[in-house]
Enzyme design. Structure first.
Site, PDB file in Angstrom:
ATOM      1  CB  SER A 116      -0.921   0.023   1.215  1.00 49.08           C
ATOM      2  OG  SER A 116      -1.676   1.221   1.208  1.00 49.08           O
ATOM      3  CE  LYS A 170      -3.013  -2.412  -0.338  1.00 48.80           C
ATOM      4  NZ  LYS A 170      -3.806  -2.153  -1.449  1.00 48.80           N
ATOM      5  CG  HIS A 173      -4.940  -0.999   3.790  1.00 55.08           C
ATOM      6  ND1 HIS A 173      -5.154  -0.445   2.536  1.00 55.08           N
ATOM      7  CD2 HIS A 173      -4.164  -0.110   4.460  1.00 55.08           C
ATOM      8  CE1 HIS A 173      -4.537   0.722   2.458  1.00 55.08           C
ATOM      9  NE2 HIS A 173      -3.915   0.945   3.611  1.00 55.08           N
ATOM     10  CG  ASN A 174      -7.227  -1.596  -0.672  1.00 59.62           C
ATOM     11  OD1 ASN A 174      -6.242  -1.346   0.000  1.00 59.62           O
ATOM     12  ND2 ASN A 174      -7.176  -1.723  -1.984  1.00 59.62           N
ATOM     13  CD  GLU A 177      -7.581   3.068  -0.051  1.00 56.50           C
ATOM     14  OE1 GLU A 177      -6.509   2.521   0.269  1.00 56.50           O
ATOM     15  OE2 GLU A 177      -7.983   3.113  -1.230  1.00 56.50           O
TER      16      GLU A 177
END
Ligand code: 6PG
Length: 472
Positions: A116, A170, A173-174, A177
């Site tokens: 990232s 990940k 995480h997105n 986000e």
């Protein structure tokens, strides 16, 4: 991103072989940046593979999905047992599990690695979430920890867990986000169209917020975007000429789809994905505008929203609502990491994930330090919201949070992120939920049975008989 990652690795003193299916791109990289480190160009896949010493370590950075499979299919026959193949793209973790299992049979170590930080982060120091075997990490880890950004001397890269664990984290995480950006956008909308503040004034508000609890990359760049004028027209805010239809490449959607399977309520991420979807239904929105009225007295623009005398208070209320909603979104994301880890047997350490998200990545934020501390104190924390610091912070902000949601409803300015986060908070804290009635209904129409608060077992009412209760 691949090019910048290769440059980052070479800049750290590693001899780096590079290959792109377009010769010109490989050549351009070496010509433009050859003085940054030692690059070895490979103009064919074979030449590239042959240039590596054994066991080979190869990082592929291509579009997720079929293009990744195509590159793996091309490379795999040229590799030998013990080689390590890394996918640094945004792959779906289930694809990574499949690829890892298939390549393991050939003796190749496949590591799905979440990276990232965008293009700039890839060059200057990303946050890296590596999955795959311990064996692969023994070789990869030192390089990844070297090229990742460091916060307080700790690299933002650590072994997440086996097979798909890195890409799963990940993905979450997105998802976070998405939720974070949705909440920021709601705060902007309420202050812009509720209070009538200009983008430039709001750039100042976000800049001020960035020196408090909300300090984060996303708040910082919000101020930059709001401060920016249209480069083609003087004095017109850029945000006013950008089409209001958000796009998505899919990781947020994957997060929600996976959360549904895991039974984890990531309502903040779901609201963000759906808000993007609604924004994209341009024709439907256009058709609705002249037909569907807003609330009487609802305010678009200044006046009627909150008394101007209370405007400053409202700005601070929105800040508090944003912080509380953000804590909920992160709490839900960390719940999902725990659920995924349990489901797939990954043993992911949530505190370590907070640690590697403190720098380099898109959601980097001051409060990730607090999350790291919360899990260090209590690794089995049932919810981030129950950590004393966060419980207190959210409790202190809740009156403001409620006022903001009420104002948004009264004004007809949608704030699905704020309101669903508040609903989650209330759902979590209440002693009795409305699910008792749902269970009663299920028993009546489908004899699905229910459990009781005062006795063990499953029960059913003879709804169409004598109304007595039987135990199943
Ligand atoms: C990152 C970003 C990166 C990507 C976003 C954009 O961590 O560096 O998350 O992976 O730019 O996922 O995603 P959407 O196009 O779906 O908004």
């Amino acid at each position: 991103m691949g090019r910048n990652l290769a440059r980052n690795i070479a800049r750290h003193g590693y001899v780096t072989a590079v290959h792109n299916r377009t010769d010109a791109k490989t050549r351009a990289l070496v010509e433009e940046f050859g003085d940054e480190g030692t690059f070895v160009p490979g103009y064919t896949t074979q030449e590239f593979v042959d240039s590596l010493s054994s066991p080979r370590t190869i990082i592929i950075m291509v579009k997720a999905g079929a293009p990744t499979d195509a590159v793996i299919d091309e490379l795999a026959p040229l590799l030998s047992e013990g080689d390590i193949l890394v996918d640094g793209g945004n792959a779906h973790f289930l694809d990574t599990r499949r690829r890892e299992a298939a390549l393991r049979e050939k003796g190749i170590h496949f590591a799905g690695v979440g990276v990232s930080g965008g293009e700039e982060g890839a060059l200057l120091g990303p946050s890296i979430m590596p999955g795959g075997s311990e064996h692969a990490y023994a070789t990869l880890g030192p390089v990844l920890e070297d090229i990742a950004v460091s916060v307080d001397g700790t690299p933002c890269a650590t072994h997440v867990g086996p097979d798909g664990a890195g890409h799963f984290v990940k993905m979450v995480h997105n998802g976070i986000e998405y939720a974070d950006m949705q909440l920021i956008a709601e705060a902007y909308d309420l202050l812009r169209h509720g209070l009538g503040r200009t983008p430039k004034q709001l750039a100042e508000v976000f800049t001020a917020w960035n020196s408090g609890d909300l300090e984060s990359f996303l708040i910082e760049i919000t101020a930059r975007v709001l401060d920016k004028d249209d480069p083609t027209q003087e004095g017109v805010p850029l945000v006013d000429v950008v089409l209001d239809e958000a796009e998505q490449k899919g990781t947020g959607r994957w997060t929600v789809q996976t959360a549904l399977d895991l039974g984890t309520p990531v309502s903040g991420i779901a609201e963000a994905v759906f808000a993007r979807a609604l924004s994209g239904h341009a024709e439907q929105r256009k058709a609705a505008q002249p037909v569907l009225p807003g609330p009487a007295g609802g305010a678009e623009g200044s006046g009627g929203f909150v008394e101007q005398a209370d405007a400053e208070q409202f700005v601070d209320d929105v800040r508090a609502a944003l912080y509380a909603s953000k804590v909920v979104a992160y709490a839900q994301g960390f719940d999902m990491i725990r659920a995924g880890s349990q489901e797939y047997g990954w043993d992911v350490d949530p505190g370590a994930m907070a640690t590697i998200w403190r720098g380099g990545c898109i959601i980097r934020a001051k409060f990730l330090d607090r999350i790291k501390d919360a899990y260090a104190k209590s690794p089995e924390l049932p919810s981030l919201l129950l950590d004393p610091y966060f419980a207190d912070a959210v409790a202190k902000g809740q009156e403001a949070w409620r006022r903001v949601v009420v104002h948004s409803v009264n004004a007809g300015i949608p704030a699905p992120g704020f309101s669903s986060a508040l609903a989650y908070y209330d759902g979590l804290r209440r002693e009795r939920s409305s699910a008792a009635l749902v269970q009663g209904l299920r028993d009546l129409f489908g004899a699905h049975t229910y459990k009781r608060v005062d006795r063990d077992g499953s029960f059913h009412v003879e709804w169409s008989g004598d109304g007595s209760e039987s135990q199943g």
